[in-house]
Design a protein around this motif. Structure first.
Motif, mmCIF file in Angstrom:
data_model
loop_
_atom_site.group_PDB
_atom_site.id
_atom_site.type_symbol
_atom_site.label_atom_id
_atom_site.label_comp_id
_atom_site.label_asym_id
_atom_site.label_seq_id
_atom_site.Cartn_x
_atom_site.Cartn_y
_atom_site.Cartn_z
ATOM 1 N N LEU A 195 0.834 -1.215 0.000
ATOM 2 C CA LEU A 195 0.000 0.000 0.000
ATOM 3 C C LEU A 195 0.864 1.259 0.000
ATOM 4 N N VAL A 196 1.946 1.237 0.796
ATOM 5 C CA VAL A 196 2.853 2.395 0.832
ATOM 6 C C VAL A 196 3.469 2.639 -0.534
ATOM 7 N N LEU A 197 3.877 1.545 -1.206
ATOM 8 C CA LEU A 197 4.485 1.692 -2.531
ATOM 9 C C LEU A 197 3.479 2.235 -3.547
ATOM 10 N N ILE A 198 2.222 1.779 -3.442
ATOM 11 C CA ILE A 198 1.191 2.285 -4.363
ATOM 12 C C ILE A 198 0.961 3.772 -4.135
ATOM 13 N N LEU A 256 3.030 5.900 -2.741
ATOM 14 C CA LEU A 256 4.244 6.624 -3.133
ATOM 15 C C LEU A 256 4.304 6.798 -4.641
ATOM 16 N N ASN A 257 3.901 5.769 -5.380
ATOM 17 C CA ASN A 257 3.887 5.855 -6.846
ATOM 18 C C ASN A 257 2.903 6.931 -7.316
ATOM 19 N N LYS A 258 1.732 6.982 -6.670
ATOM 20 C CA LYS A 258 0.743 8.001 -7.020
ATOM 21 C C LYS A 258 1.277 9.405 -6.751
ATOM 22 N N ILE A 259 1.961 9.571 -5.614
ATOM 23 C CA ILE A 259 2.496 10.898 -5.248
ATOM 24 C C ILE A 259 3.555 11.337 -6.263
ATOM 25 N N ILE A 260 4.444 10.402 -6.629
ATOM 26 C CA ILE A 260 5.516 10.743 -7.581
ATOM 27 C C ILE A 260 4.921 11.119 -8.930
ATOM 28 N N LYS A 261 3.909 10.377 -9.385
ATOM 29 C CA LYS A 261 3.267 10.701 -10.660
ATOM 30 C C LYS A 261 2.593 12.079 -10.588
ATOM 31 N N TYR A 262 1.951 12.368 -9.464
ATOM 32 C CA TYR A 262 1.278 13.665 -9.304
ATOM 33 C C TYR A 262 2.289 14.824 -9.354
ATOM 34 N N LEU A 263 3.403 14.639 -8.613
ATOM 35 C CA LEU A 263 4.426 15.686 -8.595
ATOM 36 C C LEU A 263 5.086 15.838 -9.954
ATOM 37 N N ASP A 264 5.238 14.712 -10.683
ATOM 38 C CA ASP A 264 5.845 14.801 -12.013
ATOM 39 C C ASP A 264 4.939 15.538 -12.980
ATOM 40 N N ASN A 265 3.628 15.310 -12.860
ATOM 41 C CA ASN A 265 2.687 16.022 -13.732
ATOM 42 C C ASN A 265 2.645 17.516 -13.419
ATOM 43 N N LYS A 266 2.799 17.856 -12.136
ATOM 44 C CA LYS A 266 2.721 19.263 -11.733
ATOM 45 C C LYS A 266 4.047 19.995 -11.924
ATOM 46 N N LYS A 267 5.147 19.348 -11.499
ATOM 47 C CA LYS A 267 6.438 20.068 -11.469
ATOM 48 C C LYS A 267 7.514 19.403 -12.347
#
Length: 696
Positions: free
Chosen positions: A456-459, A461-472
């Motif tokens: 669950l943590v990895l999932i 974390l993956n969502k957060i990284i994708k979100y930050l990549d789309n934004k920044k």
């Protein structure tokens, strides 16, 4: 003169001493030669073998030593004895067939009595109950004779006069055993229906046939018989079951039989329903002579040549020893073994009809410990069996049966780690699977919640990284670097396997017309395939490993793969060239390598899966391997068709011609090898002769 006289006196006294010594020696030899029982405790004139976890025969400690040879019962010599029975009190009943009588001796080898004279005609088998009731199977008299404890004839059983027996069948009894209720089980010559079962009720009631051997026919035989006419089929040899050669019975009424030429069904352990309880028999002899039940849930088989086999009650081979006498009359070796019996003290008695004697073997300390463990384990006393098993393993830590039994004992106690260790040592896949399942189950109970949290943590974390990549756009540089690597020509050629697997027709067009791949990339992929193959062969999960632990032959594996590959590619290229194929050697070679790309993609997953599954999930590994092979074969078929621009029919034709060419090449290679071996042997002998003559 005095000195000469002294010399003569010394010489004379020396002669006297020598004569006395020779005389004493001759008396000793005469006494031994004329003794009723010859006893010897020398080393065994044979080697002892067992079967390891890889089902290979391997040498082990001596299990039994020659103890003595019985040549007479009292003062009575034997003539062509064919069978005997040994009771728990040591009384021995020997069927002295040549003299048409039964000779009875006590435990000390003294003659008790003889009987059967004037009654027996051609006796072949004998069985004696605990109450000293003797049953004799007399082939020539076509009868079963029953004698009481005093040797008096009390019953005679002849051919059953019922239609169920078979109107055309004669009654030629060879061997007999009797259960506790008096029911007789008789092996009759040429009666292929099975063992004849006769009840003593109403002076002999035929109960039917028991333990009939099965028949088998190859596919070719079935097809051939279907094509023949009725007249032709009538001339063929009938597919009839074999008649058992000998049998034994234990205290529970279980019947043990041996039948020569039956392969895996040579040994049978039949319950009261006639069902064989030996599901996975060990090594067996092709010409078994007799079988006997031991004292520790084990049984013994002797072959006609004198080889003795000991099995546990599941048919697993424990020991094999003995052998054929080469004419030197060595104790412990036989000429023609006919029967075997086990004494209450675990000594083995083997009857030799040609020598008219009985060989006796005594167990060694190693065997005594094993028998104790075998008995305790079979009775479910696992904790007690560990001590004798430990003693066995101290003497031979590579004795696989002891390792297997120790592992099972530990498993019953819940020591799954210990059981897993001994399962590996004994190559017991079933025990390994059960132990590993328990260990895995315990691990999951302890760590399943932690694993779920990590996932669950990895999932998240993956969502957060994708979100930050789309934004920044935080992954822009890593993505650019990865894309740069992908654009490298060699990397692109290696990555082409993924496109090729999904679109094989377009993939072959790219190989043939667009130079999407290179020989270098193909060679790298081939090297990776070889590495994956070797890793999977030697380091896959324990249950799926087919090579002996610690045995490596990497050079031979590489040579085999390379020779096989270039033989296939070369023969295919040759056939395609002859049959108007458009493919060049490079294109055919590269297409074959890329057709094997599913191996590169799926083998790592299959390899990892082999380490975590048990027999319950073995299907996933087997099915994955099957799908991978099918995928590779389909890709090869499409590659041959597309590279050479063939039709489907032409492709099948080329595949057939390629296989035929490979067989021809292999045959030529074999012929060349044989001829070269002969030339080499000739040159070697010629050089040796020249060297010998020059040296002379």
């Amino acid at each position: 003169m005095k000195k000469i006289s002294e010399k003569r006196q010394n010489k004379s006294s020396f002669k006297n001493i020598l004569k006395r010594s020779i005389g004493i020696a001759l008396i000793g030899i005469s006494l031994v030669w004329n003794a009723d029982v010859l006893t010897a405790h020398a080393d065994a004139p044979y080697k002892t073998y067992t079967v390891d976890g890889y089902n290979s025969v391997t040498e082990t400690q001596t299990a039994y030593l020659p103890y003595k040879t019985i040549t007479k019962i009292g003062d009575e010599s034997l003539m062509t004895p064919t069978d005997f029975t040994l009771l728990d009190d040591g009384t021995m009943y020997v069927l002295d067939s040549g003299n048409k009588r039964v000779v009875v001796g006590d435990a000390d080898g003294n003659l008790v009595t003889t009987f059967g004279e004037g009654v027996l005609v051609g006796p072949k088998g004998i069985y004696v109950t605990d109450k000293h009731i003797t049953y004799v199977a007399d082939r020539d008299a076509k009868s079963i004779f029953v004698f009481d404890e005093n040797g008096e004839l009390i019953h005679t059983y002849t051919r059953p006069q019922v239609a169920m027996y078979g109107d055309a069948l004669d009654f030629l009894p060879l061997k007999i055993v009797v259960n506790s209720s008096g029911t007789m089980y008789i092996v009759c010559e040429s009666n292929t229906n099975g063992i004849v079962e006769i009840s003593p009720v109403d002076n002999g009631t035929f109960l039917g046939y028991f333990g009939t051997n099965a028949t088998s026919a190859s596919v070719w035989t079935i097809v051939w018989r279907a094509l023949l006419t009725d007249a032709q089929r009538a001339k063929m040899v009938g597919n009839i079951p074999a008649t058992p050669d000998n049998m034994a019975i234990d205290e529970k009424g279980i019947i043990y039989t041996v039948t020569r030429g039956e392969g895996d069904d040579t040994l049978k352990r039949l319950n009261i329903a006639g069902v064989n309880m030996i599901s996975d028999p060990g090594k067996s002899d092709t010409v078994p002579a007799a079988i006997a039940v031991g004292n520790h849930d084990n049984f013994f088989v002797v072959s006609q040549q004198g080889f003795i086999y000991e099995y546990n009650n599941e048919g697993q081979l424990l020991f094999m020893f003995g052998g054929k006498d080469d004419g030197q009359q060595r104790i412990g070796l036989s000429t023609k073994a006919e029967a075997i019996q086990i004494g209450s003290d675990d000594k083995i008695y083997v009857l030799d009809s040609d020598k008219a004697q009985i060989q006796v073997y005594e167990p060694t300390e190693f065997t005594d410990y094993l028998h104790e463990a075998l008995y305790l384990f079979s009775k479910g006393r696992y904790e007690e069996s560990k001590e004798p098993l430990s003693q066995v393993l101290m003497m031979n830590n590579l004795f696989d049966y002891a390792n297997m039994a120790m592992g099972k004992a530990l498993y019953k106690e819940g020591d799954y780690e210990g059981a897993l260790k001994y399962a590996k040592l004994s190559r017991d896949n079933d025990l390994y699977s059960d132990s590993f399942w328990e260990i895995r189950n315990i691990w999951l109970k302890k760590n399943l919640s932690t694993v779920i949290v990590i996932i669950l943590v990895l999932i998240v974390l993956n969502k957060i990284i994708k979100y930050l990549d789309n934004k920044k756009n935080i992954l822009s540089k890593p993505k650019a670097f990865v894309q740069k690597i992908k654009n490298q020509k060699l990397v692109a050629q290696l990555r082409y396997i993924f496109f090729y697997m999904r679109h094989p027709i377009d993939g072959n067009y790219g190989i043939k017309r667009q130079n999407k791949v290179s020989v270098l990339a193909s060679n790298i992929l081939l090297a990776l395939m070889i590495v994956f193959y070797i890793i999977n062969k030697y380091f896959c999960g324990f249950m799926f490993k087919t090579v002996r632990e610690g045995q490596f032959d990497v050079a031979s594996d590489i040579i085999m793969i390379l020779v096989g590959l270039f033989l296939i590619v070369g023969c295919n290229y040759l056939m395609c060239t002859i049959n108007d194929g458009e493919g060049k050697f490079k294109a055919i070679y590269c297409s074959f390598i890329y057709s094997a790309s599913p191996f590169l993609v799926f083998m790592p997953f299959i390899f990892a899966l082999s380490h975590v599954v048990t027999y319950n999930e073995e299907f996933f590994v087997s099915f994955g391997s099957f799908c991978m092979v099918c995928w590779i074969l389909v890709l090869i078929f499409i590659a041959i068709r597309e590279i050479n621009n063939y039709t489907v029919g032409e492709t099948f034709k080329i595949i057939g011609l390629t296989v035929f060419t490979i067989l021809i090449v292999c045959l030529l290679a074999f012929i060349i090898y044989v001829l070269w071996s002969q030339v080499f042997d000739f040159l070697q002998s010629l050089v040796g002769e020249v060297v010998y003559r020059i040296g002379g």
